[in-house]
Design an enzyme around this catalytic site. Structure first.
Site, PDB file in Angstrom:
ATOM      1  N   TYR A  76      87.569  -3.503 123.081  1.00  0.00           N
ATOM      2  CA  TYR A  76      88.552  -4.274 123.819  1.00  0.00           C
ATOM      3  C   TYR A  76      90.257  -3.889 123.025  1.00  0.00           C
ATOM      4  O   TYR A  76      90.284  -2.743 122.454  1.00  0.00           O
ATOM      5  CB  TYR A  76      88.338  -5.614 123.531  1.00  0.00           C
ATOM      6  CG  TYR A  76      87.202  -6.148 124.083  1.00  0.00           C
ATOM      7  CD1 TYR A  76      87.060  -5.952 125.433  1.00  0.00           C
ATOM      8  CD2 TYR A  76      86.025  -6.813 123.532  1.00  0.00           C
ATOM      9  CE1 TYR A  76      85.794  -6.305 126.333  1.00  0.00           C
ATOM     10  CE2 TYR A  76      84.836  -7.196 124.229  1.00  0.00           C
ATOM     11  CZ  TYR A  76      84.795  -6.808 125.300  1.00  0.00           C
ATOM     12  OH  TYR A  76      83.561  -7.418 126.152  1.00  0.00           O
ATOM     13  N   GLY A 103      73.761 -13.907 116.165  1.00  0.00           N
ATOM     14  CA  GLY A 103      74.088 -14.251 117.646  1.00  0.00           C
ATOM     15  C   GLY A 103      72.941 -14.745 118.447  1.00  0.00           C
ATOM     16  O   GLY A 103      72.918 -16.136 118.609  1.00  0.00           O
ATOM     17  N   GLN A 124      87.842 -17.183 118.191  1.00  0.00           N
ATOM     18  CA  GLN A 124      87.987 -15.889 118.364  1.00  0.00           C
ATOM     19  C   GLN A 124      89.180 -15.572 119.330  1.00  0.00           C
ATOM     20  O   GLN A 124      88.855 -15.754 120.669  1.00  0.00           O
ATOM     21  CB  GLN A 124      86.819 -15.006 118.565  1.00  0.00           C
ATOM     22  CG  GLN A 124      86.816 -13.664 118.423  1.00  0.00           C
ATOM     23  CD  GLN A 124      85.791 -12.782 119.070  1.00  0.00           C
ATOM     24  OE1 GLN A 124      85.339 -12.847 120.243  1.00  0.00           O
ATOM     25  NE2 GLN A 124      84.969 -11.975 118.284  1.00  0.00           N
TER      26      GLN A 124
END
Length: 363
Positions: A180, A317, A99
């Site tokens: 982000y 996750g 990623q």
């Protein structure tokens, strides 16, 4: 309880995956001086039974300065260190995408090269605080990127993707979520530019599309994108969220992606637009390619979503933190271990293995 919908094979990009369980990217902060290491290789290899692993966010530039302990791929010196990670995952039969990430305005001057201001589409500060060498500090006010710098950062993503290819990764996920840099370009609350990268939703998506093309130069069909339309992380907002992301999804539908990875809303994501209370369903209506859903799923709810056609794969996750053999546990209907949340990001002065590689597999 066995969930057969999660254990059928699926093609993603050029890869044949044995199951539809994806290990979601999770920040773990074990990379000293941004360099991957042997304990990270062990951590990812322990979880190689996932259909696909997506790594934690990896810096494409030393100006991506949100977190101490985040790993990098912004120079050739990182290639061999990442190779030990990919080799370990492949040796255990897994597949792993990197990623790639730039934090943009989610940064602090004390973490930036030369103490410079963070970089962003516009000089608008984000919300929240970061851990820094000075203790917890509010996000620093960024400076607006010059137009030639924007193109340069897209090229930096491409260079990082090529290093990922040399390091043995099977593909790339572009981090376009959680407030982000890519997300900052997409939303009009953080992007007030009046040039080719601002204004209309199509223009605000230009940076993301340039990043996709740059990454595809290295990985072809094996490039995915993660989005979080409902997220308010780090002060994100948009005056017309639904219209913005409908346009973004339409543009990505023409981009020949391996997949789109969409985050469901978290408790803090108070979305006034009702349709974005279900971002994966929204994405299904506007994007026709392979879809990975993420966000608070159990084995039962993940299997139901796949069985009903709401997504092609589901990423997990937190369950992967304490359950390195999560697919086996879900297949067997076994109880899941609960993570020790105090050790998720490591404990200063303690071994990096603590709360990282010391969770046992099922007996």
């Amino acid at each position: 309880m066995y969930h057969p919908a999660l254990f059928t094979p699926v093609t993603l990009g050029t890869h044949a995956l044995p199951n539809r369980l994806v290990m979601a990217p999770m920040t773990r902060l074990r990379a000293t001086d941004a360099m991957p290491n042997a304990v990270m290789a062990e951590y990812y290899a322990q979880r190689a039974s996932a259909g696909l692993i997506v790594t934690e966010c990896i810096m494409i530039s030393d100006t991506s300065a949100a977190y101490m302990g985040a790993p990098g791929l912004y120079a050739d010196r990182f290639i061999e260190a990442w190779r030990q990670v990919t080799d370990a995952v492949h040796a255990d039969g897994g597949r792993i995408f990197a990623q790639l990430w730039h934090s943009g305005r989610v940064a602090h001057v004390s973490l930036m090269p030369g103490g410079q201001a963070p970089l962003a589409p516009s000089a608008i500060a984000g919300a929240g605080e970061l851990h820094t060498p000075l203790g917890k500090q509010p996000l620093s006010t960024p400076r607006e990127l010059a137009i030639e710098e924007v193109a340069g950062l897209a090229r930096a993503f491409g260079k990082a993707a090529d290093r990922a290819r040399q390091a043995g990764f099977d593909g790339i996920e572009i981090h376009g979520a959680f407030g982000y840099l890519v997300d900052q370009f997409l939303r009009d609350g953080s992007n007030r530019r009046i040039d080719a990268y601002g204004g209309t939703a199509r223009n605000r998506a230009r940076f993301l599309l340039e990043v996709v093309v740059a990454a595809q130069q290295a990985f072809g069909a094996n490039v995915g994108v993660k989005l979080s339309p409902a997220s308010r992380a780090h002060g994100m907002d948009d005056s017309r969220t639904a219209e913005t992301f409908a346009e973004v999804l339409a543009l990505l539908g023409d981009a020949d992606l391996a997949y789109l990875h969409v985050m469901e809303p978290l408790a803090a994501d108070d979305q006034p637009e009702l349709l974005l209370a279900a971002p994966c369903a929204f994405a299904r209506r506007h994007y026709g390619g392979t879809l990975i859903a993420n966000g608070g799923f159990s084995g039962e709810s993940a299997a139901a979503l796949v069985d009903q056609g709401g997504a092609d794969l589901v990423s997990f996750g937190q369950p992967f933190i304490a359950n390195p053999d999560l697919p086996a546990r879900l297949r067997a209907g076994a109880a899941l271990a609960v993570p020790d949340y105090s050790t998720v990001y490591g404990i200063p002065g303690q071994p990096p293995e603590q709360g990282y590689t010391d969770y046992p597999a099922m007996a």
